[in-house]
Design a protein around this motif. Sequence first.
Motif, PDB file in Angstrom:
ATOM      1  N   ASN A   1       1.024  -1.291   0.123  1.00  0.00           N
ATOM      2  CA  ASN A   1       0.004   0.090  -0.004  1.00  0.00           C
ATOM      3  C   ASN A   1       1.031   1.129   0.036  1.00  0.00           C
ATOM      4  N   THR A   2       1.995   1.247   1.251  1.00  0.00           N
ATOM      5  CA  THR A   2       2.569   2.289   1.030  1.00  0.00           C
ATOM      6  C   THR A   2       3.619   2.590  -0.307  1.00  0.00           C
ATOM      7  N   ILE A   3       4.322   1.565  -0.569  1.00  0.00           N
ATOM      8  CA  ILE A   3       4.865   1.715  -2.078  1.00  0.00           C
ATOM      9  C   ILE A   3       3.945   2.047  -3.262  1.00  0.00           C
ATOM     10  N   GLY A   4       2.958   1.624  -3.365  1.00  0.00           N
ATOM     11  CA  GLY A   4       2.066   1.433  -4.323  1.00  0.00           C
ATOM     12  C   GLY A   4       1.566   2.979  -4.693  1.00  0.00           C
ATOM     13  N   GLN A   5       1.089   3.817  -3.403  1.00  0.00           N
ATOM     14  CA  GLN A   5       0.805   4.991  -3.394  1.00  0.00           C
ATOM     15  C   GLN A   5       1.830   5.876  -3.845  1.00  0.00           C
ATOM     16  N   SER A   6       3.089   5.803  -3.303  1.00  0.00           N
ATOM     17  CA  SER A   6       4.173   6.663  -3.624  1.00  0.00           C
ATOM     18  C   SER A   6       4.472   6.520  -4.942  1.00  0.00           C
ATOM     19  N   VAL A   7       4.354   5.272  -5.854  1.00  0.00           N
ATOM     20  CA  VAL A   7       4.638   5.140  -6.987  1.00  0.00           C
ATOM     21  C   VAL A   7       3.560   5.848  -7.942  1.00  0.00           C
ATOM     22  N   ILE A   8       2.330   5.779  -7.446  1.00  0.00           N
ATOM     23  CA  ILE A   8       1.195   6.543  -8.253  1.00  0.00           C
ATOM     24  C   ILE A   8       1.596   7.946  -8.330  1.00  0.00           C
ATOM     25  N   MET A   9       1.950   8.739  -7.171  1.00  0.00           N
ATOM     26  CA  MET A   9       2.576   9.910  -6.803  1.00  0.00           C
ATOM     27  C   MET A   9       3.582  10.303  -7.990  1.00  0.00           C
ATOM     28  N   GLY A  10       4.707   9.281  -8.027  1.00  0.00           N
ATOM     29  CA  GLY A  10       5.676   9.564  -8.912  1.00  0.00           C
ATOM     30  C   GLY A  10       5.274   9.627 -10.378  1.00  0.00           C
ATOM     31  N   GLU A  11       4.241   8.798 -10.649  1.00  0.00           N
ATOM     32  CA  GLU A  11       3.902   8.548 -11.934  1.00  0.00           C
ATOM     33  C   GLU A  11       2.972   9.680 -12.385  1.00  0.00           C
ATOM     34  N   ASN A  12       2.757  10.556 -11.482  1.00  0.00           N
ATOM     35  CA  ASN A  12       1.776  11.688 -11.807  1.00  0.00           C
ATOM     36  C   ASN A  12       2.816  12.902 -11.744  1.00  0.00           C
ATOM     37  N   GLY A  13       4.040  12.844 -11.883  1.00  0.00           N
ATOM     38  CA  GLY A  13       5.174  13.667 -11.833  1.00  0.00           C
ATOM     39  C   GLY A  13       5.433  14.467 -10.751  1.00  0.00           C
ATOM     40  N   LEU A  14       4.823  13.824  -9.599  1.00  0.00           N
ATOM     41  CA  LEU A  14       5.216  14.507  -8.282  1.00  0.00           C
ATOM     42  C   LEU A  14       6.294  13.879  -7.319  1.00  0.00           C
ATOM     43  N   ASN A  15       7.070  14.577  -6.677  1.00  0.00           N
ATOM     44  CA  ASN A  15       8.048  13.872  -5.783  1.00  0.00           C
ATOM     45  C   ASN A  15       7.278  13.411  -4.716  1.00  0.00           C
ATOM     46  N   PRO A  16       7.265  12.041  -4.245  1.00  0.00           N
ATOM     47  CA  PRO A  16       6.665  11.566  -2.964  1.00  0.00           C
ATOM     48  C   PRO A  16       7.612  11.747  -1.885  1.00  0.00           C
ATOM     49  N   ALA A  17       8.700  11.952  -1.808  1.00  0.00           N
ATOM     50  CA  ALA A  17       9.439  12.380  -0.771  1.00  0.00           C
ATOM     51  C   ALA A  17       9.944  14.100  -0.179  1.00  0.00           C
ATOM     52  N   GLY A  18       8.923  14.706  -0.943  1.00  0.00           N
ATOM     53  CA  GLY A  18       9.165  16.290  -0.603  1.00  0.00           C
ATOM     54  C   GLY A  18       8.440  16.644   0.884  1.00  0.00           C
ATOM     55  N   LYS A  19       8.652  18.159   1.035  1.00  0.00           N
ATOM     56  CA  LYS A  19       8.408  18.538   2.200  1.00  0.00           C
ATOM     57  C   LYS A  19       6.905  18.541   2.527  1.00  0.00           C
ATOM     58  N   GLU A  20       6.139  18.605   1.289  1.00  0.00           N
ATOM     59  CA  GLU A  20       4.701  18.368   1.695  1.00  0.00           C
ATOM     60  C   GLU A  20       4.250  16.818   2.194  1.00  0.00           C
ATOM     61  N   THR A  21       5.191  15.977   1.933  1.00  0.00           N
ATOM     62  CA  THR A  21       4.753  14.644   2.528  1.00  0.00           C
ATOM     63  C   THR A  21       5.113  14.725   3.871  1.00  0.00           C
ATOM     64  N   GLN A  22       6.202  15.362   4.534  1.00  0.00           N
ATOM     65  CA  GLN A  22       6.726  15.742   5.755  1.00  0.00           C
ATOM     66  C   GLN A  22       5.466  16.426   6.527  1.00  0.00           C
ATOM     67  N   GLN A  23       4.820  17.380   5.795  1.00  0.00           N
ATOM     68  CA  GLN A  23       3.819  17.955   6.421  1.00  0.00           C
ATOM     69  C   GLN A  23       2.471  17.145   6.754  1.00  0.00           C
ATOM     70  N   SER A  24       2.287  16.095   5.464  1.00  0.00           N
ATOM     71  CA  SER A  24       1.270  15.261   5.505  1.00  0.00           C
ATOM     72  C   SER A  24       1.519  14.429   6.976  1.00  0.00           C
ATOM     73  N   PHE A  25       2.650  13.898   6.947  1.00  0.00           N
ATOM     74  CA  PHE A  25       2.904  13.086   8.040  1.00  0.00           C
ATOM     75  C   PHE A  25       2.571  13.501   9.403  1.00  0.00           C
ATOM     76  N   ARG A  26       2.952  14.775   9.609  1.00  0.00           N
ATOM     77  CA  ARG A  26       2.305  15.391  11.064  1.00  0.00           C
ATOM     78  C   ARG A  26       1.164  15.498  11.255  1.00  0.00           C
ATOM     79  N   VAL A  27       0.525  15.683   9.843  1.00  0.00           N
ATOM     80  CA  VAL A  27      -1.034  16.017  10.117  1.00  0.00           C
ATOM     81  C   VAL A  27      -1.685  14.618  10.667  1.00  0.00           C
ATOM     82  N   LEU A  28      -1.062  13.523   9.878  1.00  0.00           N
ATOM     83  CA  LEU A  28      -1.746  12.022  10.141  1.00  0.00           C
ATOM     84  C   LEU A  28      -1.247  11.606  11.608  1.00  0.00           C
ATOM     85  N   THR A  29      -0.164  11.856  12.144  1.00  0.00           N
ATOM     86  CA  THR A  29       0.327  11.571  13.371  1.00  0.00           C
ATOM     87  C   THR A  29      -0.630  12.247  14.476  1.00  0.00           C
ATOM     88  N   ASN A  30      -1.054  13.552  14.159  1.00  0.00           N
ATOM     89  CA  ASN A  30      -1.874  14.118  14.922  1.00  0.00           C
ATOM     90  C   ASN A  30      -3.362  12.974  15.364  1.00  0.00           C
TER      91      ASN A  30
END
Length: 222
Positions: free
Chosen positions: A56-85
């Motif tokens: 699931n994790t790898i698949g979602q990151s691959v889909i994001m990459g195929e859409n031309g977006l970097n799955p390891a950017g600062k937005e992902t870090q921000q997303s992680f903080r939101v979900l950790t909450n």
Amino acid sequence: FGSLTGARTTEQIAKLVENASIHIPYITTAYGYLLGMKGFGQSAATVLNHITHMRNTIGQSVIMGENGLNPAGKETQQSFRVLTNQFKNAKNRDEAIQSLYEKYQRLGIVNQNVKVREFTRLVNKSGIKTIDLLAKESLLTRGWTPLKGIKKVHQTTTQLYTAEDDLFRIATYEKELKVLRTANRGLPKVQRVSAEALELKAAEIVRNTMPTYDLVPYAARW
């Protein structure tokens, strides 16, 4: 994200619905149990399997990459903080982050994992009990400590599986919104759109490019 998204009712009506007694034919009851068994079976094979979490994790990151977006950017870090909450007790959650998460919910970005929504739908449609009622009325909440532990593990792994999806969905939304804002600033003032319109458009892009349960045709959910 649907006709009842954001809908609310009173506590009294909720209790009335929960305690309603309806006569159900035996054939319907048997069919309901089959749906319930199928739903719980899918649940066990999905959220309780570490391999599916990795896929699931790898698949979602691959889909994001195929859409031309970097799955390891600062937005992902921000997303992680939101979900950790979301894994904290309600009273310990950061209010600002919680408000942001609720906005993602209104936009139909989060809680769209197809597999989780599917086995939840099967159990809730079975007519036996909804997942919430099963939790309230079963032995899991009547003092049997081992089963309480199992219940907690299942709830946590289900939440984690959904969060693995949401991590990249939120990151995709923030990246798409950033692109839209940049493009909007480049337009003549008379052609620029509102911030709300940009958010809705970014959310639409996420729903159309990432797996989204609410967009699955009803006929395909059977």
